[in-house]
Design a protein around this motif. Structure first.
Motif, PDB file in Angstrom:
ATOM      1  N   LEU A 184       0.785  -1.232   0.000  1.00 44.21           N
ATOM      2  CA  LEU A 184       0.000   0.000   0.000  1.00 44.21           C
ATOM      3  C   LEU A 184       0.816   1.281   0.000  1.00 44.21           C
ATOM      4  N   ARG A 188       2.362   0.609  -4.068  1.00 44.32           N
ATOM      5  CA  ARG A 188       1.052   1.089  -4.529  1.00 44.32           C
ATOM      6  C   ARG A 188       0.403   0.115  -5.507  1.00 44.32           C
ATOM      7  N   ALA A 194      -6.692  -1.204   0.025  1.00 43.79           N
ATOM      8  CA  ALA A 194      -6.689   0.222   0.366  1.00 43.79           C
ATOM      9  C   ALA A 194      -7.098   1.081  -0.822  1.00 43.79           C
ATOM     10  N   GLU A 195      -6.631   0.728  -2.017  1.00 48.80           N
ATOM     11  CA  GLU A 195      -7.014   1.493  -3.205  1.00 48.80           C
ATOM     12  C   GLU A 195      -8.515   1.363  -3.459  1.00 48.80           C
ATOM     13  N   ASN A 206      -6.130   8.957  -0.334  1.00 48.56           N
ATOM     14  CA  ASN A 206      -5.874   7.950  -1.356  1.00 48.56           C
ATOM     15  C   ASN A 206      -5.462   6.610  -0.721  1.00 48.56           C
ATOM     16  N   GLY A 207      -5.140   5.634  -1.565  1.00 46.51           N
ATOM     17  CA  GLY A 207      -4.799   4.312  -1.064  1.00 46.51           C
ATOM     18  C   GLY A 207      -3.576   4.311  -0.176  1.00 46.51           C
TER      19      GLY A 207
END
Length: 234
Positions: A184, A188, A194-195, A206-207
């Motif tokens: 995360l 990413r 999380a996204e 954001n994520g």
């Protein structure tokens, strides 16, 4: 007896043993992190991650259609219905929570036995919804492993059940924090929980931001396990 929340007169022999054992487990885990020896324990952490998604789904009246754990330490949980914003963070935070529970359970032989029994029961239940042989093999393998450790605990002088439960708890806590950072924050992964949560939640975050928040919470679970363990042993 009133709990010693202030940890007065810390630390006596059992508390020192607890701290040293947790530290040794952490050092061993980090030293063997990229070896095949830790692969089964990493997959158990993935199992608890996916199981936490499934539990959150059931708690919010959803339906779990299937669970998979992959040999590359990934996993998926197929759900229908339920509250999506509750299900998504349950994977990372849930596995951190279970790590804390296992660490606390290791402070006493009775609670270690209860934790081992519940863990075996959860693995057997997981066999009913497992959709691939990696997860089925993991469940069968750890049921046999914990069963053998339990038999040794009760019939020989090799009393290691508490330490196995503690090791799994520490492994789960460390892997959860690392997994949050790796998936995360550092890399990413755009298909990460999380996204998806950032897309669902109306909050301006954001994520990576949610990953940081979840990482802090997971680290607090680990710190809480250490503190409560000392309280229990006092």
């Amino acid at each position: 007896m009133r709990p010693n929340w202030e940890l007065r007169n810390c630390c006596h022999h059992e508390q020192v043993v607890f701290l040293v054992t947790v530290s040794v487990c952490a050092v061993v885990i980090l030293a063997l992190w990229r070896t095949v020896l830790l692969r089964p324990f990493k997959l158990v952490t993935v199992f608890l991650h996916e199981a936490s998604h499934a539990i959150a789904c059931k708690l919010t009246c959803g339906h779990v259609e299937g669970i998979q754990v992959h040999a590359d330490e990934g996993g998926t949980t197929q759900t229908r219905g339920g509250i999506y914003w509750f299900i998504l963070p349950a994977g990372y935070l849930g596995s951190s929570f279970w790590g804390m529970v296992l660490i606390l359970a290791s402070t006493n032989l009775l609670t270690a036995r209860i934790a081992a029994g519940c863990f075996i029961a959860a693995l057997l239940v997981m066999l009913l919804v497992a959709e691939n042989w990696t997860l089925r093999g993991l469940c069968i393998g750890f049921v046999l492993f914990l069963g053998v450790v339990w038999v040794l605990q009760e019939t020989t002088k090799l009393h290691i059940l508490r330490y196995i439960i503690l090791f799994i708890g520490v492994m789960n806590s460390l892997f959860s924090v690392y997994d949050i950072y790796d998936d995360l924050i550092s890399r990413r992964v755009h298909s990460s929980d999380a996204e998806k949560f950032a897309e669902t939640c109306p909050c301006p975050c954001n994520g990576a931001g949610w990953g940081f928040i979840w990482g802090v919470i997971s680290f607090l679970f680990l710190c809480g396990a250490m503190y409560l363990g000392l309280v229990i042993l006092s």
